[in-house]
Design a protein around this motif. Sequence first.
Motif, mmCIF file in Angstrom:
data_model
loop_
_atom_site.group_PDB
_atom_site.id
_atom_site.type_symbol
_atom_site.label_atom_id
_atom_site.label_comp_id
_atom_site.label_asym_id
_atom_site.label_seq_id
_atom_site.Cartn_x
_atom_site.Cartn_y
_atom_site.Cartn_z
ATOM 1 N N GLU A 113 0.826 -1.206 0.000
ATOM 2 C CA GLU A 113 0.000 0.000 0.000
ATOM 3 C C GLU A 113 0.862 1.258 0.000
ATOM 4 N N TYR A 116 2.189 1.820 -3.391
ATOM 5 C CA TYR A 116 1.083 2.277 -4.239
ATOM 6 C C TYR A 116 0.855 3.777 -4.071
ATOM 7 N N TYR A 117 0.741 4.229 -2.834
ATOM 8 C CA TYR A 117 0.513 5.660 -2.597
ATOM 9 C C TYR A 117 1.700 6.501 -3.057
ATOM 10 N N GLU A 120 1.558 6.681 -6.860
ATOM 11 C CA GLU A 120 0.389 7.449 -7.284
ATOM 12 C C GLU A 120 0.679 8.946 -7.336
ATOM 13 N N SER A 143 1.918 0.891 -9.967
ATOM 14 C CA SER A 143 0.922 1.261 -8.963
ATOM 15 C C SER A 143 -0.121 0.160 -8.786
ATOM 16 N N ALA A 144 -0.610 -0.394 -9.883
ATOM 17 C CA ALA A 144 -1.646 -1.429 -9.829
ATOM 18 C C ALA A 144 -1.133 -2.696 -9.151
ATOM 19 N N TRP A 145 0.089 -3.120 -9.496
ATOM 20 C CA TRP A 145 0.665 -4.309 -8.875
ATOM 21 C C TRP A 145 0.890 -4.104 -7.386
ATOM 22 N N ALA A 146 1.403 -2.940 -7.015
ATOM 23 C CA ALA A 146 1.648 -2.642 -5.599
ATOM 24 C C ALA A 146 0.334 -2.641 -4.817
ATOM 25 N N GLU A 147 -0.708 -2.048 -5.428
ATOM 26 C CA GLU A 147 -2.004 -2.005 -4.770
ATOM 27 C C GLU A 147 -2.563 -3.410 -4.569
ATOM 28 N N ALA A 217 -8.079 -3.530 -8.617
ATOM 29 C CA ALA A 217 -6.633 -3.540 -8.853
ATOM 30 C C ALA A 217 -6.257 -4.660 -9.816
#
Length: 253
Positions: A113, A116-117, A120, A143-147, A217
């Motif tokens: 998370e 991701y942030y 972003e 970002s999508a993979w991390a989320e 995601a």
Amino acid sequence: MSSSSSQNPKNPARSTHKDRDFLNHLEAYLAKRDGVDKVLKISRYATKIILASSLLPETIPLHRRLKSFESSVGVSRKAFRLGKFVQDVNALRSSCFDSREEIVLSLIAYGGEGLYYFVEQFVWLAKSGLIDAKHLRSLQMISAWAELIGYVGSIGLKIRDLKRIAEDEACVRVSIEIAIGRGDRCGEEEAKIRKLRAKKFMKKLSVVQDLADGLMALADVRDGQGRLSAPILMSSAGLLSALISTHKNWLSC
């Protein structure tokens, strides 16, 4: 996942929600970054549902305006994530681990998370025009993979929490049975049961929210391919997540 803030029981502004003035409560809710973000999230995914359901023909001006509004809100929400990765760093720093499994799940959840942030922020800068748009695709995929990874860890942690709550509830039930057998009052134990049930309900809502966000995601990782990436399904998942998080944030402020 969301970080919890400490509450001061002596503060009259934090009285019970039943006694609290609605407008004062609303003011406190909208004063928070997450409060405004969730209002925008509800607006965005409600609009996406309207657009995905084909209720409005694409040829009419209102359809184009709603599409422009949805896109603008999506970019605006990214601005609310500036610096938000710090809460995940602090969550890891302040965590007390009971096992190696919890350490691994926490690293996956907060690490995913947090990344991701962090990414972003650059996605927002790219969409705002400050960063060359040629990097946007790569940033969005990271970002999508991390989320997605973050939600896997978060769901794992919350399932562990639900097991602990169930164990605590079972222990309290045993205490109640013993108290009844002795003819003693068990008002305190019954209050604990009610609190545990409320806590379990909110934790289950959090799992549902993570599943909905995780589904979105996954669709981003798959670049919108497959049945699970249908626009109406994604929009509904986003709205469900927004309503749950709004409910949790409303109760916590």
